[in-house]
Motif scaffolding. Structure first.
Motif, PDB file in Angstrom:
ATOM      1  N   GLY A  39      26.735  45.486  37.854  1.00  0.00           N
ATOM      2  CA  GLY A  39      26.558  44.686  39.055  1.00  0.00           C
ATOM      3  C   GLY A  39      26.526  45.207  40.557  1.00  0.00           C
ATOM      4  O   GLY A  39      25.984  44.645  41.534  1.00  0.00           O
ATOM      5  N   ASN A  40      27.345  46.189  40.449  1.00  0.00           N
ATOM      6  CA  ASN A  40      27.283  46.917  41.876  1.00  0.00           C
ATOM      7  C   ASN A  40      25.885  47.807  41.980  1.00  0.00           C
ATOM      8  O   ASN A  40      25.459  48.219  43.313  1.00  0.00           O
ATOM      9  N   LEU A  41      24.989  47.710  40.958  1.00  0.00           N
ATOM     10  CA  LEU A  41      23.652  48.177  41.439  1.00  0.00           C
ATOM     11  C   LEU A  41      22.530  46.742  41.323  1.00  0.00           C
ATOM     12  O   LEU A  41      21.312  47.169  41.816  1.00  0.00           O
ATOM     13  N   VAL A  42      23.057  45.857  40.882  1.00  0.00           N
ATOM     14  CA  VAL A  42      21.829  44.821  40.836  1.00  0.00           C
ATOM     15  C   VAL A  42      21.326  44.280  41.996  1.00  0.00           C
ATOM     16  O   VAL A  42      19.949  44.234  41.898  1.00  0.00           O
ATOM     17  N   PRO A  43      21.836  44.251  43.193  1.00  0.00           N
ATOM     18  CA  PRO A  43      20.993  43.734  44.474  1.00  0.00           C
ATOM     19  C   PRO A  43      19.840  44.711  44.713  1.00  0.00           C
ATOM     20  O   PRO A  43      18.991  44.174  45.278  1.00  0.00           O
ATOM     21  N   ASP A  44      20.027  46.077  44.040  1.00  0.00           N
ATOM     22  CA  ASP A  44      18.770  46.848  44.622  1.00  0.00           C
ATOM     23  C   ASP A  44      17.750  47.083  43.333  1.00  0.00           C
ATOM     24  O   ASP A  44      16.592  47.592  43.677  1.00  0.00           O
ATOM     25  N   ILE A  45      17.775  46.535  42.326  1.00  0.00           N
ATOM     26  CA  ILE A  45      17.054  46.458  41.162  1.00  0.00           C
ATOM     27  C   ILE A  45      15.558  45.859  41.361  1.00  0.00           C
ATOM     28  O   ILE A  45      14.439  46.537  41.532  1.00  0.00           O
ATOM     29  N   TYR A  46      15.578  44.622  41.960  1.00  0.00           N
ATOM     30  CA  TYR A  46      14.366  43.839  42.106  1.00  0.00           C
ATOM     31  C   TYR A  46      13.735  44.313  43.202  1.00  0.00           C
ATOM     32  O   TYR A  46      12.584  43.872  43.855  1.00  0.00           O
ATOM     33  N   GLY A  48      12.733  46.786  44.273  1.00  0.00           N
ATOM     34  CA  GLY A  48      11.844  47.815  43.936  1.00  0.00           C
ATOM     35  C   GLY A  48      11.717  49.360  44.074  1.00  0.00           C
ATOM     36  O   GLY A  48      10.872  50.099  43.916  1.00  0.00           O
ATOM     37  N   TYR A  49      12.621  49.614  45.100  1.00  0.00           N
ATOM     38  CA  TYR A  49      12.430  51.341  45.851  1.00  0.00           C
ATOM     39  C   TYR A  49      13.193  51.949  44.816  1.00  0.00           C
ATOM     40  O   TYR A  49      12.922  53.117  44.565  1.00  0.00           O
ATOM     41  N   MET A  50      14.286  51.471  44.150  1.00  0.00           N
ATOM     42  CA  MET A  50      14.885  52.276  43.374  1.00  0.00           C
ATOM     43  C   MET A  50      14.727  52.186  42.037  1.00  0.00           C
ATOM     44  O   MET A  50      14.794  53.444  41.135  1.00  0.00           O
ATOM     45  N   VAL A  51      14.037  51.240  41.457  1.00  0.00           N
ATOM     46  CA  VAL A  51      13.857  51.098  39.798  1.00  0.00           C
ATOM     47  C   VAL A  51      12.333  51.028  39.914  1.00  0.00           C
ATOM     48  O   VAL A  51      11.739  50.037  40.458  1.00  0.00           O
ATOM     49  N   PRO A  52      11.839  51.865  39.210  1.00  0.00           N
ATOM     50  CA  PRO A  52      10.253  51.991  38.899  1.00  0.00           C
ATOM     51  C   PRO A  52      10.033  50.817  37.910  1.00  0.00           C
ATOM     52  O   PRO A  52      10.348  50.338  37.248  1.00  0.00           O
ATOM     53  N   GLY A  53       8.613  50.283  38.286  1.00  0.00           N
ATOM     54  CA  GLY A  53       7.904  49.441  37.215  1.00  0.00           C
ATOM     55  C   GLY A  53       8.388  47.951  37.296  1.00  0.00           C
ATOM     56  O   GLY A  53       8.227  47.136  36.352  1.00  0.00           O
ATOM     57  N   ILE A  54       9.138  47.590  38.506  1.00  0.00           N
ATOM     58  CA  ILE A  54       9.289  46.273  38.871  1.00  0.00           C
ATOM     59  C   ILE A  54       8.038  45.494  39.248  1.00  0.00           C
ATOM     60  O   ILE A  54       7.430  45.437  40.321  1.00  0.00           O
ATOM     61  N   GLN A  55       7.607  44.655  38.277  1.00  0.00           N
ATOM     62  CA  GLN A  55       6.424  43.911  38.290  1.00  0.00           C
ATOM     63  C   GLN A  55       6.413  42.739  39.375  1.00  0.00           C
ATOM     64  O   GLN A  55       5.269  42.565  40.203  1.00  0.00           O
ATOM     65  N   HIS A  56       7.459  42.344  39.393  1.00  0.00           N
ATOM     66  CA  HIS A  56       7.710  41.037  40.491  1.00  0.00           C
ATOM     67  C   HIS A  56       8.772  41.407  41.291  1.00  0.00           C
ATOM     68  O   HIS A  56       9.901  40.599  41.181  1.00  0.00           O
ATOM     69  N   PRO A  57       8.653  42.206  42.437  1.00  0.00           N
ATOM     70  CA  PRO A  57       9.790  42.301  43.386  1.00  0.00           C
ATOM     71  C   PRO A  57      10.243  41.076  43.960  1.00  0.00           C
ATOM     72  O   PRO A  57       9.467  40.107  44.307  1.00  0.00           O
ATOM     73  N   ILE A  58      11.528  41.170  44.152  1.00  0.00           N
ATOM     74  CA  ILE A  58      11.981  40.275  44.989  1.00  0.00           C
ATOM     75  C   ILE A  58      12.433  40.447  46.590  1.00  0.00           C
ATOM     76  O   ILE A  58      13.060  41.696  46.547  1.00  0.00           O
ATOM     77  N   ALA A  59      12.182  39.914  47.621  1.00  0.00           N
ATOM     78  CA  ALA A  59      12.670  40.330  48.847  1.00  0.00           C
ATOM     79  C   ALA A  59      13.925  40.734  49.254  1.00  0.00           C
ATOM     80  O   ALA A  59      14.643  40.046  48.621  1.00  0.00           O
ATOM     81  N   TYR A  60      14.137  41.844  50.046  1.00  0.00           N
ATOM     82  CA  TYR A  60      15.273  42.148  50.236  1.00  0.00           C
ATOM     83  C   TYR A  60      16.322  41.263  50.714  1.00  0.00           C
ATOM     84  O   TYR A  60      17.583  40.852  50.552  1.00  0.00           O
ATOM     85  N   ARG A  61      15.593  40.444  51.702  1.00  0.00           N
ATOM     86  CA  ARG A  61      16.419  39.245  52.374  1.00  0.00           C
ATOM     87  C   ARG A  61      17.094  38.178  51.238  1.00  0.00           C
ATOM     88  O   ARG A  61      18.023  37.537  51.577  1.00  0.00           O
ATOM     89  N   ILE A  62      16.391  38.322  50.120  1.00  0.00           N
ATOM     90  CA  ILE A  62      16.896  37.108  48.923  1.00  0.00           C
ATOM     91  C   ILE A  62      18.130  38.106  48.095  1.00  0.00           C
ATOM     92  O   ILE A  62      19.152  37.664  47.955  1.00  0.00           O
ATOM     93  N   THR A  63      17.626  39.282  47.574  1.00  0.00           N
ATOM     94  CA  THR A  63      18.641  39.903  46.951  1.00  0.00           C
ATOM     95  C   THR A  63      19.928  40.506  47.478  1.00  0.00           C
ATOM     96  O   THR A  63      20.928  40.468  46.896  1.00  0.00           O
ATOM     97  N   HIS A  64      19.742  40.530  48.804  1.00  0.00           N
ATOM     98  CA  HIS A  64      21.025  40.939  49.572  1.00  0.00           C
ATOM     99  C   HIS A  64      21.660  40.078  50.597  1.00  0.00           C
ATOM    100  O   HIS A  64      22.373  40.280  51.529  1.00  0.00           O
ATOM    101  N   VAL A  65      20.999  38.956  50.564  1.00  0.00           N
ATOM    102  CA  VAL A  65      21.256  37.616  51.325  1.00  0.00           C
ATOM    103  C   VAL A  65      21.643  38.268  52.803  1.00  0.00           C
ATOM    104  O   VAL A  65      22.621  38.176  53.384  1.00  0.00           O
TER     105      VAL A  65
END
Length: 282
Positions: A39-46, A48-65
Motif C-alpha cells: 500500500g505504501n507503493l500504491v499511489p505511484d503505480i498507475y 506510470g513513472y515508477m512502474v513500466p507497462g502501465i497501459q492506462h495511467p491515472i493522473a497524479y492529481r487522482i492517485t495522490h489526491v
C-alpha cells in the motif's frame, strides 16, 4: 514533471520498515504487513513513472489526491475521510485495541532471507551445519475469505494513506526550504532536488519487499479508490524487488541543493507524524 516532487520508493520502503519495527500505533494496528508495505507503493503505480507497462495511467492529481502544482501536497486527510475511516468503522478497527490475527501478522519478504534461501541451492557446501532454510510464506497467503480480504484491504489502504502523509510532509518541507533560501520552482531546481532525493534514498538500508501472494493480488483488485489489476501488481513487486536489491548508495552523499540535516530531520518527522495522526484518528 509533477511526479518528480515526491520521495522515491527507497524512502517509502525505508519509512515503512521503520514504522513496522517500532511498537507504536502502526505496528499495533497493521495485521497484514505485506499489504501495508504494498500500500505504501500504491499511489505511484498507475502514475506510470515508477512502474513500466502501465497501459492506462491515472493522473497524479487522482492517485495522490493533490492539486497539479509544482510541488504538490497530497490531501491525506481527504483520502483518510473517504477510504480509511469508513473501512475502519465498518470493520471495528482501532489502534487502541488488538486486531484479530495481530498475534500472527502476515509478513512481507526479507531480501536477506530470500537470498539465503536461494544460495543454499547453489552453494550447499556453505550450509552443511546450518539451520533449515526459512520459506517466507504462510497459509494465510491463500486465504481469500471475505474476512481475510477485508483485513488486507484495510492494511493496504492504510499503507496508501501513509504514503500520502509522507509525500505531503516531504513536499511541504521542500517548499519551506525553497522559500527560506529565496528560491523558486524551476527545471534546474527539480533536477537538483530529485538528484538529492535519489542520493538520500539509495543510502538508506532497506530489506523488505512485498510478496505477490493470492491474497495480496485479490486485495489489490478490491482497493476502493480504483482496482489494481494483477499485472501491475506483479510489475510493481518486481520494481520494488529491484529497488531494494540495488540500494547500495554512498553512506556519505554530497547533496547539491538540500542538506543532510534536512533529510535526517524530515525522515524522522515523517515517522512521528504518521504515528501521531493514526493515534489521533483511530
Amino acid at each position: 514533471m509533477i511526479g518528480a516532487f515526491v520521495p522515491s520508493w527507497n524512502i517509502h520502503i525505508a519509512q515503512t520498515e521503520r514504522l513496522l519495527a517500532r511498537t507504536g500505533a502502526v505496528a499495533r494496528t497493521v495485521v497484514d504487513r505485506n499489504a501495508f508495505l504494498f500500500g505504501n507503493l500504491v499511489p505511484d503505480i498507475y502514475v506510470g513513472y515508477m512502474v513500466p507497462g502501465i497501459q492506462h495511467p491515472i493522473a497524479y492529481r487522482i492517485t495522490h489526491v493533490a492539486k497539479p502544482e509544482h510541488i504538490p501536497k497530497p490531501r491525506e486527510w481527504e483520502f483518510w475521510n473517504t477510504y480509511v475511516a469508513p473501512l475502519a468503522e465498518r470493520l471495528g478497527i482501532s489502534c487502541k485495541t488488538p486486531r484479530s490475527g495481530a498475534e500472527r501478522p502476515i509478513l512481507a519478504s526479507s531480501l536477506h532471507i530470500e537470498q539465503d534461501y536461494v544460495s543454499r541451492c547453489h552453494y550447499p557446501q556453505r550450509y552443511m551445519d546450518a539451520k533449515p532454510p526459512v520459506w517466507q510464506g504462510c497459509t494465510a497467503d491463500a486465504d481469500l475469505s471475505r474476512e481475510a480480504l477485508d483485513a488486507s484491504v484495510f492494511d493496504m489502504v492504510l499503507g496508501a494513506w501513509a504514503h500520502l502523509v509522507a509525500d505531503n510532509l516531504w513536499n511541504t518541507r521542500v517548499n519551506e526550504f525553497l522559500d527560506a533560501h529565496g528560491g523558486k520552482p524551476s527545471e534546474a531546481f527539480r533536477i537538483k532536488k530529485q538528484g538529492d532525493f535519489d542520493l538520500f534514498g539509495k543510502a538508506l538500508p532497506i530489506d523488505l519487499v512485498p510478496r505477490a501472494t493470492p491474497r495480496l493480488i485479490a486485495a489489490a483488485a478490491a482497493f476502493p479508490q480504483y482496482p489494481i489489476e494483477e499485472q501491475p501488481v506483479l510489475l510493481s513487486v518486481g520494481v520494488a524487488h529491484e529497488t531494494v536489491r540495488t540500494n547500495h548508495g554512498t553512506p556519505d552523499p554530497r547533496y547539491e541543493l538540500l542538506t543532510t540535516d534536512f533529510f535526517e530531520h524530515v525522515f524522522a518527522e515523517a515517522l512521528d507524524h504518521t504515528e501521531t495522526l493514526l493515534e489521533e484518528r483511530l
